[in-house]
Structures are given as C-alpha cells and as structure tokens.
Write a protein that holds these residues in place. Structure first.
Motif, PDB file in Angstrom:
ATOM      1  N   PRO A   1      -0.862  -4.585 -10.535  1.00 56.69           N
ATOM      2  CA  PRO A   1      -1.987  -4.375 -11.013  1.00 56.69           C
ATOM      3  C   PRO A   1      -2.541  -2.898 -10.651  1.00 56.69           C
ATOM      4  CG  PRO A   1      -1.995  -6.596 -10.172  1.00 56.69           C
ATOM      5  CD  PRO A   1      -0.684  -5.893  -9.717  1.00 56.69           C
ATOM      6  N   SER A   2      -2.484  -2.561  -9.338  1.00 57.07           N
ATOM      7  CA  SER A   2      -2.807  -1.107  -9.011  1.00 57.07           C
ATOM      8  C   SER A   2      -2.061  -0.144  -9.702  1.00 57.07           C
ATOM      9  CB  SER A   2      -2.566  -0.894  -7.663  1.00 57.07           C
ATOM     10  OG  SER A   2      -1.287  -1.044  -7.337  1.00 57.07           O
ATOM     11  N   THR A   3      -0.917  -0.162 -10.150  1.00 59.95           N
ATOM     12  CA  THR A   3       0.010   0.680 -11.054  1.00 59.95           C
ATOM     13  C   THR A   3      -0.664   0.666 -12.532  1.00 59.95           C
ATOM     14  OG1 THR A   3       2.012   0.237  -9.762  1.00 59.95           O
ATOM     15  CG2 THR A   3       2.287   1.655 -11.798  1.00 59.95           C
ATOM     16  N   VAL A   4      -0.874  -0.351 -13.108  1.00 56.51           N
ATOM     17  CA  VAL A   4      -1.371  -0.348 -14.179  1.00 56.51           C
ATOM     18  C   VAL A   4      -2.862   0.268 -14.340  1.00 56.51           C
ATOM     19  CG1 VAL A   4      -2.108  -2.023 -16.169  1.00 56.51           C
ATOM     20  CG2 VAL A   4      -0.189  -2.516 -14.759  1.00 56.51           C
TER      21      VAL A   4
ATOM     22  N   ILE B   1       7.702  -6.121  13.477  1.00 53.11           N
ATOM     23  CA  ILE B   1       6.820  -6.578  12.237  1.00 53.11           C
ATOM     24  C   ILE B   1       7.291  -6.337  10.853  1.00 53.11           C
ATOM     25  CG2 ILE B   1       4.248  -6.398  11.182  1.00 53.11           C
ATOM     26  CD1 ILE B   1       3.293  -5.423  13.695  1.00 53.11           C
ATOM     27  N   HIS B   2       7.357  -7.603  10.253  1.00 52.68           N
ATOM     28  CA  HIS B   2       8.027  -7.297   8.701  1.00 52.68           C
ATOM     29  C   HIS B   2       7.027  -7.023   7.829  1.00 52.68           C
ATOM     30  CE1 HIS B   2      11.495  -9.295  10.687  1.00 52.68           C
ATOM     31  NE2 HIS B   2      10.902 -10.220  11.041  1.00 52.68           N
ATOM     32  N   VAL B   3       7.306  -5.975   6.938  1.00 49.14           N
ATOM     33  CA  VAL B   3       6.197  -5.526   5.991  1.00 49.14           C
ATOM     34  C   VAL B   3       6.999  -6.075   4.602  1.00 49.14           C
ATOM     35  CG1 VAL B   3       4.872  -3.828   4.803  1.00 49.14           C
ATOM     36  CG2 VAL B   3       5.388  -3.540   7.178  1.00 49.14           C
ATOM     37  N   ARG B   4       6.423  -7.275   4.200  1.00 49.08           N
ATOM     38  CA  ARG B   4       6.946  -7.625   2.746  1.00 49.08           C
ATOM     39  C   ARG B   4       6.142  -7.733   1.748  1.00 49.08           C
ATOM     40  NH1 ARG B   4       8.904 -12.874   6.682  1.00 49.08           N
ATOM     41  NH2 ARG B   4      10.991 -11.890   7.250  1.00 49.08           N
ATOM     42  N   ARG B   5       4.867  -7.504   1.859  1.00 46.53           N
ATOM     43  CA  ARG B   5       3.933  -7.729   0.748  1.00 46.53           C
ATOM     44  C   ARG B   5       2.753  -7.081   1.096  1.00 46.53           C
ATOM     45  NH1 ARG B   5       3.597 -11.655   4.175  1.00 46.53           N
ATOM     46  NH2 ARG B   5       5.288 -12.561   3.257  1.00 46.53           N
ATOM     47  N   SER B   6       1.850  -6.719   0.150  1.00 46.02           N
ATOM     48  CA  SER B   6       0.660  -6.059   0.210  1.00 46.02           C
ATOM     49  C   SER B   6      -0.405  -6.670  -0.790  1.00 46.02           C
ATOM     50  CB  SER B   6       0.768  -4.496  -0.571  1.00 46.02           C
ATOM     51  OG  SER B   6      -0.710  -3.969  -0.314  1.00 46.02           O
ATOM     52  N   ILE B   7      -1.678  -6.617  -0.077  1.00 43.08           N
ATOM     53  CA  ILE B   7      -2.931  -7.222  -1.065  1.00 43.08           C
ATOM     54  C   ILE B   7      -3.495  -6.146  -1.968  1.00 43.08           C
ATOM     55  CG2 ILE B   7      -5.114  -8.385  -0.960  1.00 43.08           C
ATOM     56  CD1 ILE B   7      -2.550  -9.864   0.069  1.00 43.08           C
ATOM     57  N   ASP B   8      -3.563  -6.440  -3.255  1.00 45.22           N
ATOM     58  CA  ASP B   8      -4.259  -5.503  -4.218  1.00 45.22           C
ATOM     59  C   ASP B   8      -5.625  -5.259  -3.856  1.00 45.22           C
ATOM     60  OD1 ASP B   8      -4.021  -3.976  -6.860  1.00 45.22           O
ATOM     61  OD2 ASP B   8      -5.759  -5.431  -7.250  1.00 45.22           O
ATOM     62  N   SER B   9      -6.080  -3.843  -3.902  1.00 42.29           N
ATOM     63  CA  SER B   9      -7.567  -3.676  -3.259  1.00 42.29           C
ATOM     64  C   SER B   9      -8.401  -4.347  -4.082  1.00 42.29           C
ATOM     65  CB  SER B   9      -7.424  -2.265  -3.302  1.00 42.29           C
ATOM     66  OG  SER B   9      -7.596  -1.544  -4.350  1.00 42.29           O
ATOM     67  N   ARG B  10      -7.985  -4.529  -5.480  1.00 39.84           N
ATOM     68  CA  ARG B  10      -9.346  -5.173  -6.242  1.00 39.84           C
ATOM     69  C   ARG B  10      -9.178  -6.711  -6.616  1.00 39.84           C
ATOM     70  NH1 ARG B  10     -10.407  -1.917 -11.885  1.00 39.84           N
ATOM     71  NH2 ARG B  10     -10.685  -0.123  -9.956  1.00 39.84           N
ATOM     72  N   THR B  11      -8.042  -7.007  -7.074  1.00 43.93           N
ATOM     73  CA  THR B  11      -7.907  -8.519  -7.295  1.00 43.93           C
ATOM     74  C   THR B  11      -7.707  -9.361  -5.888  1.00 43.93           C
ATOM     75  OG1 THR B  11      -5.301  -8.372  -7.478  1.00 43.93           O
ATOM     76  CG2 THR B  11      -6.775  -7.745  -9.286  1.00 43.93           C
ATOM     77  N   ARG B  12      -7.117  -8.831  -4.986  1.00 45.80           N
ATOM     78  CA  ARG B  12      -6.933  -9.440  -3.669  1.00 45.80           C
ATOM     79  C   ARG B  12      -5.737 -10.436  -3.701  1.00 45.80           C
ATOM     80  NH1 ARG B  12     -12.274 -11.653  -0.710  1.00 45.80           N
ATOM     81  NH2 ARG B  12     -13.141 -11.628  -2.732  1.00 45.80           N
ATOM     82  N   GLN B  13      -4.900 -10.174  -4.707  1.00 39.39           N
ATOM     83  CA  GLN B  13      -3.566 -11.039  -5.002  1.00 39.39           C
ATOM     84  C   GLN B  13      -2.559 -10.287  -4.250  1.00 39.39           C
ATOM     85  OE1 GLN B  13      -3.735 -13.823  -6.770  1.00 39.39           O
ATOM     86  NE2 GLN B  13      -6.072 -13.466  -6.469  1.00 39.39           N
ATOM     87  N   GLU B  14      -1.644 -11.033  -4.179  1.00 39.90           N
ATOM     88  CA  GLU B  14      -0.265 -10.433  -3.325  1.00 39.90           C
ATOM     89  C   GLU B  14       0.503  -9.544  -4.264  1.00 39.90           C
ATOM     90  OE1 GLU B  14       2.262 -13.182  -1.541  1.00 39.90           O
ATOM     91  OE2 GLU B  14       0.556 -14.090  -0.351  1.00 39.90           O
ATOM     92  N   GLN B  15       0.879  -8.400  -3.773  1.00 40.45           N
ATOM     93  CA  GLN B  15       1.939  -7.765  -4.465  1.00 40.45           C
ATOM     94  C   GLN B  15       3.089  -7.168  -3.668  1.00 40.45           C
ATOM     95  OE1 GLN B  15      -0.459  -4.737  -6.698  1.00 40.45           O
ATOM     96  NE2 GLN B  15      -0.681  -3.623  -4.562  1.00 40.45           N
ATOM     97  N   THR B  16       4.004  -6.465  -4.228  1.00 41.59           N
ATOM     98  CA  THR B  16       5.088  -5.929  -3.594  1.00 41.59           C
ATOM     99  C   THR B  16       4.411  -4.809  -3.051  1.00 41.59           C
ATOM    100  OG1 THR B  16       5.973  -4.748  -5.362  1.00 41.59           O
ATOM    101  CG2 THR B  16       6.969  -6.889  -4.789  1.00 41.59           C
ATOM    102  N   PRO B  17       5.012  -4.315  -1.559  1.00 44.71           N
ATOM    103  CA  PRO B  17       4.698  -2.858  -0.969  1.00 44.71           C
ATOM    104  C   PRO B  17       4.471  -1.629  -2.075  1.00 44.71           C
ATOM    105  CG  PRO B  17       6.003  -4.019   0.499  1.00 44.71           C
ATOM    106  CD  PRO B  17       6.001  -4.811  -0.826  1.00 44.71           C
ATOM    107  N   LYS B  18       4.328  -0.594  -1.711  1.00 43.65           N
ATOM    108  CA  LYS B  18       4.182   0.531  -2.546  1.00 43.65           C
ATOM    109  C   LYS B  18       5.433   0.865  -3.192  1.00 43.65           C
ATOM    110  CE  LYS B  18       2.000   5.134  -3.003  1.00 43.65           C
ATOM    111  NZ  LYS B  18       1.363   6.131  -2.047  1.00 43.65           N
ATOM    112  N   SER B  19       6.640   1.026  -2.397  1.00 41.41           N
ATOM    113  CA  SER B  19       7.771   1.268  -2.663  1.00 41.41           C
ATOM    114  C   SER B  19       8.952   0.487  -2.188  1.00 41.41           C
ATOM    115  CB  SER B  19       8.282   2.713  -2.682  1.00 41.41           C
ATOM    116  OG  SER B  19       8.011   2.888  -1.012  1.00 41.41           O
ATOM    117  N   ARG B  20      10.161   0.414  -2.563  1.00 40.85           N
ATOM    118  CA  ARG B  20      11.193  -0.254  -1.937  1.00 40.85           C
ATOM    119  C   ARG B  20      11.426  -0.101  -0.584  1.00 40.85           C
ATOM    120  NH1 ARG B  20      16.063  -0.007  -6.508  1.00 40.85           N
ATOM    121  NH2 ARG B  20      14.952  -0.846  -8.340  1.00 40.85           N
TER     122      ARG B  20
END
Length: 351
Positions: free
Chosen positions: A54-57, A192-211
């Motif tokens: 969503p952040s990319t779109v 600490i395993h970094v596996r996901r990120s929370i979208d700043s607007r929708t607060r939905q889970e998404q993949t981190p910024k890059s691979r």
C-alpha cells in the motif's frame, strides 16, 4: 518582352501558386496512433498496483498526480523518447531532492515497462539513458544523539519507553518495530528477527521495505534486559502476538505515537522536534562516530547497497577517522618542525 501589366502578374502568380503551396504550407500532421500514457496508467492500476505494498502504491499515485500526468499525460507511448524523458527529469530537479526525482522516474519507468510487457509499442527508454542534474535541494537529516535518546527513553512511559529503546538501540524503522511479534524475539541467540512492517496509514502488515530489510539484527544486553522486564510487567496480551499492541489488540499508529508520545517528550526535554525515523539516524550516526566500519552499519540498517549508507551518513566524521587524521597531521608536523639555525642576516648587529 515589354511592360508587365497588372493582369499578367496575377496570372503568373496563379500559375506558380501550386508550387509555392507545396513548399510553404506544411502537410497536416498524421493522426496519433497507439496507446496513450493515461491508458497505460489505467492498466497498471488494474493489474500491477494490487500486487504492491500500500505504501508503494500511495507513493506512485502521488507521483502520477503531481508530476507525471500533468506533464506527460497527453503523450502516446511511442512518443516517450530519451529526449522527452530527459527534459521531464531536468524540469523536476528545481526545488526537489535528487532522490525525489529518482522516485518519480521509477514510477514512470514501471508503467512504461508494464505497457511493453503487455504488448504495447513503447519506446525502450530506461533509467540508464537519463542523466540526472547534479545538486537539487539538500534536506538536513534530523537525528538524535545517544544522550538525547537516553533521556527520551527515561522520560517516556510504557510501552513507549521500550518502543523508543528498540528504535534507538537497533536502528529499526518505526513500522518494523511496531510489526514485531513475541516469536521474533530470540533471547537464546540474542537476535531480533525483522520479518514484517506495519503500514503507516492502514496499520496492516506488509513486507519490510526491501528484501535485504527482512533480516536479523543483534539484541544488545541492555535491550534484552528492557524487553524481558517489559514482557513481564507491561506486555498486553493480543491474538496476533504483537510485542506492542493497543487496547484493541492492534498495532499502534506511527502518527499517533509520534504526535501524542514522542513530541510531548521532546518538548519537555527541550529537544528539537523530529519524527520516529530520527532514532534510526541516531543509531547509524552513533555507530559511525564510534568507528564502526561502513559495512557493519550497512548490515545493521539492512541497506541493500553500501552506497545508500554512504550517501546518507557519509558526512559523519567518526572517532576512528578523526584519530587517523590526527595521527597523519602529527607525523607531518613532527617532520616539518625543525630547529632553525641563525643565519648571518638573523645575527644581531654589534653597535
């Protein structure tokens, strides 16, 4: 031939007029054919955008609305030559950072590439063909130092105190910190395993910024102690297992954490206002100041390319660099300082 009359002059001009018309009057333009950029954008929105974060779109839609469609929306895909795109990118640099221009071009090339894959006739212009102007607006990066981070952590109440400690001690992005789950905290291996990120607007889970962002980071002893104490006394149970969850069991909002928790703390401490990303800048700056190699800082921030780390933090003069320059200067000065022997001109005269 004798004197030319008015009638004969007109007749002569009428005779030559068809030839003059063919020279002086340009032929009407051929009707444009092929798909337009607006049609390609519509295809991209239907087939590509739903598969992106969503952040990319949102970023792409902002580029389209503010820059791409107003300047290029009427063009056909076949009209996107290197010259056209180069002129567009040059016009963007005024008042904007180079990174902003690169992001806008990335959106444009994504749409053009999608159109070509879908069978449309589009010019094969690429990012490598475009020369970005040097300069542009340079924005100052706002970051805290270690002392300020410590004061902020001490001043904040839970769970925000532990939130800010995680950000400052690891350099995680705010969305990655809010996306942490209990299963991501490995106290045995102290990572600490970094596996996901929370979208700043929708607060939905998404993949981190890059691979490369989906990786493990060390859990320092001071942070381990804080996390264990927080999980014992301040953790709020929730179905999804988030480390930091609000009263509804959902991730916190980045905007609300910043506005209602960070900014009041900064105001009370008389620290200049900044966002949560300033903790990430603080971690990088402090590591470099202490002499950590650039590759180590790159791995900690999980930048895909060391050049990204260098571009953002290359201005920081770390202790290791400062010590090296001091040693260099001392060596030169030691050889440059010699005892001057008095010459005849320098000897005092006898009265």
């Amino acid at each position: 031939m004798g004197e030319t009359t008015r009638i004969s002059r007109r007749a002569a001009l009428a005779t030559f007029q068809p030839f003059l018309d063919r020279v002086n009057i340009a032929p009407p333009p051929l009707p444009k054919s092929g798909k337009s950029l607006l049609e390609a954008v519509a295809d991209w929105r239907i087939h590509i955008a739903p598969n992106l974060k969503p952040s990319t779109v949102r970023a792409a839609e902002s580029h389209l609305k503010q820059h791409i469609i107003p300047h290029l929306g009427t063009l056909r895909l076949s009209e996107f030559t290197v010259k056209v795109v180069q002129a567009f990118s040059t016009s963007l640099i005024s008042g904007r950072t180079r990174k902003t221009v690169e992001n806008v071009l990335q959106t444009l090339f994504s749409i053009l590439q999608t159109a070509r894959r879908f069978g449309s006739t589009a010019s094969a212009v690429s990012r490598a063909d475009i020369v970005l102007p040097n300069g542009g607006v340079s924005r100052e990066v706002r970051f805290f130092d270690a002392e300020q981070v410590g004061k902020i952590v001490a001043a904040a109440k839970e769970p925000y105190s532990t939130m800010f400690a995680v950000l400052g001690m690891t350099g995680l992005r705010a969305g990655e910190m809010l996306g942490l789950k209990i299963s991501d905290l490995d106290f045995t291996r102290k990572v600490i395993h970094v596996r996901r990120s929370i979208d700043s607007r929708t607060r939905q889970e998404q993949t981190p910024k890059s691979r490369g962002s989906a990786s493990d980071v060390p859990m320092p002893g001071a942070l381990e102690k804080r996390l264990l104490e927080f999980l014992r006394a301040g953790y709020r149970e929730n179905l999804n297992g988030y480390v930091f969850a609000n009263r509804n069991g959902n991730p916190y909002s980045i905007g609300k954490v910043t506005e209602y928790r960070l900014w009041p703390a900064l105001e009370n401490l008389e620290i200049e206002r900044a966002g949560l990303h300033a903790f990430r800048h603080a971690a990088a700056s402090e590591l470099l100041e202490q002499g950590a190699p650039l590759t180590v800082v790159q791995r900690q921030l999980r930048h895909r390319d060391a050049r990204t780390t260098l571009q953002k933090y290359g201005h920081i003069v770390g202790d290791a660099q400062r010590r090296a320059v001091e040693t260099l200067a001392e060596n030169i000065e030691r050889h440059a300082t010699v005892e001057l022997e008095p010459s005849a001109e320098m000897e005092p005269s006898v009265a």
